[in-house]
Design a protein around this motif. Structure first.
Motif, short mmCIF file in Angstrom:
data_model
loop_
_atom_site.label_atom_id
_atom_site.label_comp_id
_atom_site.label_asym_id
_atom_site.label_seq_id
_atom_site.Cartn_x
_atom_site.Cartn_y
_atom_site.Cartn_z
N LYS A 114 0.83 -1.21 0.00
CA LYS A 114 0.00 0.00 0.00
C LYS A 114 0.87 1.25 0.00
N LYS A 115 1.95 1.22 0.75
CA LYS A 115 2.80 2.40 0.91
C LYS A 115 3.61 2.70 -0.35
N THR A 116 4.05 1.65 -1.03
CA THR A 116 4.94 1.82 -2.19
C THR A 116 4.22 1.68 -3.52
N SER A 117 2.98 1.17 -3.48
CA SER A 117 2.21 0.86 -4.70
C SER A 117 2.91 -0.21 -5.54
N LYS A 118 3.76 -1.00 -4.87
CA LYS A 118 4.45 -2.08 -5.55
C LYS A 118 4.47 -3.31 -4.65
N SER A 119 4.70 -4.45 -5.23
CA SER A 119 4.78 -5.69 -4.47
C SER A 119 6.00 -5.67 -3.55
N PRO A 120 5.91 -6.31 -2.37
CA PRO A 120 7.10 -6.43 -1.51
C PRO A 120 8.24 -7.19 -2.17
N ASP A 121 7.92 -7.94 -3.26
CA ASP A 121 8.95 -8.68 -3.99
C ASP A 121 9.64 -7.82 -5.04
N ASP A 122 9.15 -6.63 -5.25
CA ASP A 122 9.72 -5.77 -6.29
C ASP A 122 11.19 -5.48 -5.99
N PRO A 123 12.10 -5.69 -6.94
CA PRO A 123 13.53 -5.49 -6.69
C PRO A 123 13.87 -4.07 -6.23
N VAL A 124 13.18 -3.08 -6.76
CA VAL A 124 13.46 -1.70 -6.36
C VAL A 124 13.08 -1.49 -4.90
N VAL A 125 11.90 -1.99 -4.51
CA VAL A 125 11.45 -1.86 -3.12
C VAL A 125 12.43 -2.55 -2.19
N GLU A 137 19.92 -10.86 28.76
CA GLU A 137 19.30 -12.18 28.57
C GLU A 137 19.41 -12.58 27.11
N GLN A 138 19.42 -13.88 26.87
CA GLN A 138 19.42 -14.39 25.51
C GLN A 138 18.37 -15.49 25.39
N LYS A 139 17.56 -15.42 24.35
CA LYS A 139 16.54 -16.42 24.08
C LYS A 139 16.83 -17.10 22.74
N GLY A 140 16.04 -18.11 22.43
CA GLY A 140 16.24 -18.86 21.19
C GLY A 140 16.00 -18.01 19.95
N ASP A 141 16.78 -18.28 18.89
CA ASP A 141 16.63 -17.53 17.64
C ASP A 141 15.24 -17.70 17.05
N ILE A 142 14.77 -16.63 16.39
CA ILE A 142 13.50 -16.73 15.68
C ILE A 142 13.75 -17.25 14.27
N ARG A 143 12.70 -17.68 13.64
CA ARG A 143 12.78 -18.06 12.22
C ARG A 143 12.67 -16.80 11.38
N PRO A 144 13.53 -16.64 10.34
CA PRO A 144 13.43 -15.44 9.51
C PRO A 144 12.04 -15.32 8.87
N THR A 145 11.56 -14.11 8.75
CA THR A 145 10.29 -13.88 8.06
C THR A 145 10.49 -14.05 6.55
N ARG A 146 9.39 -14.15 5.83
CA ARG A 146 9.47 -14.23 4.37
C ARG A 146 10.18 -13.00 3.81
N LEU A 147 9.85 -11.85 4.36
CA LEU A 147 10.45 -10.60 3.88
C LEU A 147 11.95 -10.58 4.15
N MET A 148 12.36 -11.08 5.30
CA MET A 148 13.78 -11.13 5.63
C MET A 148 14.53 -12.04 4.67
N ASP A 149 13.91 -13.17 4.33
CA ASP A 149 14.54 -14.08 3.37
C ASP A 149 14.71 -13.42 2.01
N ARG A 150 13.72 -12.63 1.59
CA ARG A 150 13.83 -11.94 0.30
C ARG A 150 14.96 -10.91 0.33
N LEU A 151 15.06 -10.18 1.43
CA LEU A 151 16.11 -9.18 1.55
C LEU A 151 17.50 -9.82 1.54
#
Length: 506
Positions: free
Chosen positions: A104-115, A342-356
């Motif tokens: 909505k903010k960029t008017s482009k898909s989150p997968d867009d290379p420019v975004v 404190e340290q806790k267990g690692d989270i799983r990367p989000t889909r967006l993080m994997d794309r980045l």
């Protein structure tokens, strides 16, 4: 009699009796003042004293307010939350909301290379500003989108750990009034909403303060929708757009049960330690008598140490540190070198993080480890651990370790870190509130037997007794090590003591 003397008399009666009449207070304060005017004088002080006032004929009854039972969570709800912590990841409905907001903010898909490229650049700039200890700006869209992609996933799961700690320790009521000071795009409210939805019990109303228009736009797109998706048990109030450093406490709701400063105070770089402490104490005016303040900061040396100094300054202004500090020697600590987290267990990367992370140097855009420094503060005197070293107990003060170098001694201290070493040599920070130098309990890599894992199940902040540890001085770090030996005995402080042994055992 002055108002101050009247309140003092009220405190004396309340301390002696669970219930009494206003006429009794009238006798203490002297004649010449009507009961109605006396009631008007004491009403503003009743909340802070935990008292109620109700009419009884031509008199009034004053009684202690019954403590509200803490939130209870069903076995099924508890297991669902613990299962979440075993494999933590940002829930799919929140990931989808973030992706939809980017579109909505960029008017482009989150997968867009420019975004994606612009978000990568924003993340790199933020990381550079952070490590140079410069204030990060969120006046434009992409810094906020970068924050949502890189920082928010870890901070969301991190605050679920903290809020679950509050629930587990009985500090959460069935209904909570919560203020998140400096909410950003609403990570803390999202964590609370998600946790409530998962455990299936409890409700809350959430108020937030934020000065960035871009952050508030993201907040309004994400938080109300998440609250609705999770059944509406959390009511989201209209955000307060303001700078928390210039906000008067009168502008806030009263009787707040929880006030959160999550990764906020470190960004107030124009304020020194005392100014930050004053800010927290000012906002604590709106806290309920049994309310809690949460301060959370990053785990790096500079921010973690500054946070401990700020919390110490807050305590000097009258609030109580509930945890992790226990002050078992009933002395004020010196937090100048107190780097603990404190340290806790690692989270799983989000889909967006994997794309980045696709492409060259992708690791720079993966942020999954949870490390944080935190403290809980209260207006009352409630603390997590009431243990105090008994008079005459034969435990050495950690501030006296220079007298015991290369000797075996007995000590008692709070465990205030996880394993800072590796799988071979294990290192844990400990404190009894007295030392100026850092103190570490060290389990050597050569040690075998039950003591090798003796500290693994001890929770952060819990108090431990060590019998027969060897004192060493680490010149490189100007610190002391308490070396655990095969014959060292380690037990929680709640266990039978054995204080009859001498400080020195050899």
């Amino acid at each position: 009699m002055s108002e101050r003397d009247t309140v003092a008399a009220l405190k004396r009666l309340a301390g002696a009796k669970p219930e009494f009449r206003l006429s009794e207070l009238q006798k203490d304060t002297g004649k010449g003042q009507s009961r109605a005017s006396l009631a008007d004088i004491i009403r503003p002080h009743l909340d802070d004293l935990g008292l109620t006032l109700r009419p009884a004929g031509d008199d009034y009854v004053i009684s202690r307010r019954p403590e509200e039972e803490p939130l209870t969570v069903s076995d099924a709800g508890r297991e669902r939350q613990l299962a979440f912590f075993r494999n933590p990841e940002v829930p799919d409905y929140i990931q989808r909301q973030v992706e939809a907001y980017i579109e909505k903010k960029t008017s482009k898909s989150p997968d867009d290379p420019v975004v994606l490229d612009r978000m990568r650049n924003a993340i790199l700039v933020q990381k550079s500003q952070y490590w140079k200890e410069r204030q990060v700006s969120y006046r434009k869209a992409y810094p906020v989108l970068g924050y949502l992609a890189y920082h928010a996933p870890v901070y969301l799961v991190q605050f679920e750990h903290i809020f679950w700690q509050l629930i587990s320790q009985g500090l959460v009521k069935p209904h909570m009034r919560i203020l998140d000071a400096g909410t950003g795009p609403g990570v803390v409210p999202l964590a609370i909403i998600d946790l409530y939805g998962r455990i299936g019990s409890g409700s809350a109303e959430i108020y937030v303060i934020e000065r960035s228009e871009e952050h508030l736009e993201a907040y309004n797109a994400l938080v109300p929708a998440a609250a609705e998706a999770q059944g509406g048990t959390v009511r989201v109030e209209k955000p307060i757009r303001a700078d928390i450093g210039a906000l008067a406490s009168d502008d806030l709701p009263d009787r707040l049960d929880l006030v959160v400063f999550s990764n906020v105070l470190n960004e107030l770089r124009h304020m020194d330690i005392n100014q930050r402490a004053d800010l927290v104490v000012d906002l604590a005016d709106r806290l309920a008598p049994d309310g809690t303040i949460v301060v959370v900061e990053p785990a790096d040396l500079a921010n973690s140490t500054a946070m401990r100094q700020t919390v110490r300054a807050i305590a000097d202004r009258g609030l109580t540190i509930y945890s992790p500090c226990s002050f078992i020697r009933e002395t004020a600590c010196n937090p100048a070198r107190c780097w603990t987290f404190e340290q806790k267990g690692d989270i799983r990367p989000t889909r967006l993080m994997d794309r980045l992370a696709e492409g060259k140097d992708g690791y720079r855009f993966i942020n999954v480890d949870i490390k944080y420094s935190s403290a809980l503060l209260r207006k009352d005197t409630k603390v997590q651990h009431a243990y105090r070293v008994p008079p005459g107990a034969k435990f050495a003060r950690l501030s006296h370790l220079r007298q015991h170098i290369d000797r075996k001694i007995n000590v008692v201290a709070a465990l205030i870190s996880g394993n800072l070493g590796d799988n071979r040599t294990k290192v844990y920070k400990v404190c009894d509130g007295t030392p100026a130098n850092p103190i570490y309990a060290v389990i050597p890599g050569t040690l075998r037997g039950p003591n090798r894992d003796a500290l693994r199940e001890i929770a952060y902040g819990d108090i431990v007794k060590f019998y027969g540890v060897l004192v060493r001085f680490n010149r490189d770090h100007n610190a002391y090590n308490l070396v655990v030996l095969p014959g060292t005995r380690i037990e929680p402080a709640e266990c039978p003591a054995g204080e009859e042994g001498g400080t020195r055992t050899t």
